[in-house]
Write a protein that holds these residues in place. Structure first.
Motif, PDB file in Angstrom:
ATOM      1  N   TYR A   1      37.086 -15.042 107.151  1.00 20.34           N
ATOM      2  CA  TYR A   1      37.697 -15.400 108.433  1.00 20.34           C
ATOM      3  C   TYR A   1      38.826 -14.436 108.809  1.00 20.34           C
ATOM      4  O   TYR A   1      39.717 -14.167 107.999  1.00 20.34           O
ATOM      5  CB  TYR A   1      38.259 -16.824 108.383  1.00 20.34           C
TER       6      TYR A   1
ATOM      7  N   TYR B   1      36.216 -25.325 118.857  1.00 22.62           N
ATOM      8  CA  TYR B   1      37.462 -24.549 118.973  1.00 22.62           C
ATOM      9  C   TYR B   1      38.655 -25.438 119.303  1.00 22.62           C
ATOM     10  O   TYR B   1      39.719 -25.326 118.678  1.00 22.62           O
ATOM     11  CB  TYR B   1      37.309 -23.465 120.044  1.00 22.62           C
TER      12      TYR B   1
ATOM     13  N   ILE C   1      38.954 -17.093 112.419  1.00 24.90           N
ATOM     14  CA  ILE C   1      37.643 -17.150 113.067  1.00 24.90           C
ATOM     15  C   ILE C   1      36.634 -16.259 112.341  1.00 24.90           C
ATOM     16  O   ILE C   1      36.931 -15.112 111.996  1.00 24.90           O
ATOM     17  CB  ILE C   1      37.731 -16.689 114.545  1.00 24.90           C
ATOM     18  N   ASP C   2      35.442 -16.823 112.113  1.00 25.54           N
ATOM     19  CA  ASP C   2      34.286 -16.059 111.644  1.00 25.54           C
ATOM     20  C   ASP C   2      33.077 -16.627 112.378  1.00 25.54           C
ATOM     21  O   ASP C   2      32.543 -17.682 112.007  1.00 25.54           O
ATOM     22  CB  ASP C   2      34.109 -16.178 110.135  1.00 25.54           C
ATOM     23  N   GLU C   3      32.648 -15.958 113.419  1.00 24.28           N
ATOM     24  CA  GLU C   3      31.592 -16.476 114.274  1.00 24.28           C
ATOM     25  C   GLU C   3      30.231 -16.534 113.592  1.00 24.28           C
ATOM     26  O   GLU C   3      29.291 -17.134 114.109  1.00 24.28           O
ATOM     27  CB  GLU C   3      31.513 -15.650 115.559  1.00 24.28           C
ATOM     28  N   LYS C   4      30.091 -15.930 112.411  1.00 19.51           N
ATOM     29  CA  LYS C   4      28.827 -15.962 111.679  1.00 19.51           C
ATOM     30  C   LYS C   4      28.695 -17.216 110.815  1.00 19.51           C
ATOM     31  O   LYS C   4      27.605 -17.527 110.324  1.00 19.51           O
ATOM     32  CB  LYS C   4      28.695 -14.722 110.801  1.00 19.51           C
ATOM     33  N   GLU C   5      29.803 -17.919 110.607  1.00 13.79           N
ATOM     34  CA  GLU C   5      29.790 -19.113 109.758  1.00 13.79           C
ATOM     35  C   GLU C   5      29.295 -20.331 110.537  1.00 13.79           C
ATOM     36  O   GLU C   5      29.389 -20.387 111.770  1.00 13.79           O
ATOM     37  CB  GLU C   5      31.199 -19.388 109.229  1.00 13.79           C
TER      38      GLU C   5
ATOM     39  N   ASP D   1      33.377 -26.538 114.051  1.00 13.45           N
ATOM     40  CA  ASP D   1      32.560 -25.774 114.992  1.00 13.45           C
ATOM     41  C   ASP D   1      33.028 -25.995 116.430  1.00 13.45           C
ATOM     42  O   ASP D   1      32.381 -25.569 117.379  1.00 13.45           O
ATOM     43  CB  ASP D   1      31.078 -26.135 114.860  1.00 13.45           C
TER      44      ASP D   1
ATOM     45  N   TYR E   1      30.695 -23.179 110.417  1.00 16.48           N
ATOM     46  CA  TYR E   1      31.933 -23.685 110.999  1.00 16.48           C
ATOM     47  C   TYR E   1      32.834 -22.471 111.254  1.00 16.48           C
ATOM     48  O   TYR E   1      33.561 -22.032 110.353  1.00 16.48           O
ATOM     49  CB  TYR E   1      32.602 -24.676 110.060  1.00 16.48           C
ATOM     50  N   PRO E   2      32.764 -21.909 112.452  1.00 19.95           N
ATOM     51  CA  PRO E   2      33.423 -20.619 112.707  1.00 19.95           C
ATOM     52  C   PRO E   2      34.944 -20.661 112.809  1.00 19.95           C
ATOM     53  O   PRO E   2      35.589 -19.605 112.800  1.00 19.95           O
ATOM     54  CB  PRO E   2      32.809 -20.177 114.039  1.00 19.95           C
ATOM     55  N   TYR E   3      35.529 -21.844 112.891  1.00 24.31           N
ATOM     56  CA  TYR E   3      36.980 -21.939 113.054  1.00 24.31           C
ATOM     57  C   TYR E   3      37.608 -22.552 111.805  1.00 24.31           C
ATOM     58  O   TYR E   3      37.214 -23.629 111.359  1.00 24.31           O
ATOM     59  CB  TYR E   3      37.324 -22.771 114.292  1.00 24.31           C
TER      60      TYR E   3
END
Length: 201
Positions: A12, A62, A29-33, A60, A35-37
């Motif tokens: 992240y 924001y 933030i990791d948009e590939k996960e 997931d 749960y990106p946040y």
């Protein structure tokens, strides 16, 4: 600025962080996960002052994650406020005028010294966090090192400071009543420890 290294916690990227009191509240933030946040807390209260991640939560959503982030920041604000409410005395910071200037060479072990308030984060720039009974470290002995170990008179916690951050020894006439009482208590406790240690030998 383009080459500035991004701060990462696992995968992240840290996009927001606020350090209040003893914790830093972090948003990543990791948009590939899935749960990106990510919302977590970081502490640095260890011998190496290394980042230690705690209470990590993924989301997931924001807005949900940002709500958790702001809630945790508010919790830290309230925690520091409650901590400072126990100090029922003048919190005006001590300055160099309140000190016997430090020549940085002699020993300050056994002396109550004033730590420069400006080295602390803003929420800790008060007199309560400045008076320290120095008890060791190469810096405290006047050696080549900078380390000064000692006990904070306000809360009794033992920690490390840098000799360059020591303004000097507090002038006797500037020593507040609360600090005199705290010093007497600390010295009494140390005396009891030494006495017990001798008895156990």
């Amino acid at each position: 600025m383009e080459n500035e290294e991004k701060r990462m916690i696992s995968s992240y990227e840290v996009t927001q962080s606020i350090h209040i009191g003893k914790k830093e509240v972090v948003f990543g933030i990791d948009e590939k996960e899935e749960y990106p946040y990510l919302v977590c807390c970081c502490t640095y209260d260890n011998p190496l002052s290394a980042e230690w991640v705690t209470d990590a939560v993924g989301s997931d959503d924001y807005l949900e994650a940002m709500q958790m982030f702001t809630d945790r920041v508010q919790e830290q604000i309230e925690s520091v406020r409650a901590e400072q409410e126990q100090f029922k005395f003048d919190m005006t910071p001590f300055t160099i005028d309140d000190c016997i200037p430090d020549d940085k060479c002699g020993s300050i072990v056994g002396k109550v010294v004033v730590i420069n308030a400006e080295v602390n984060r803003h929420e800790y720039r008060h007199s309560a966090y400045q008076l320290v009974l120095a008890d060791g470290g190469h810096g405290a002995l006047g050696g080549r090192g900078q380390a000064v170990f000692g006990t904070s008179l306000a809360d009794g916690k033992h920690a490390r400071w840098e000799r360059c951050d020591v303004l000097g020894e507090i002038k006797p006439e500037k020593m507040p009543v609360w600090a005199k009482e705290a010093l007497a208590k600390i010295q009494s406790q140390e005396k009891a420890k030494k006495s017990k240690s001798r008895e156990e030998r």
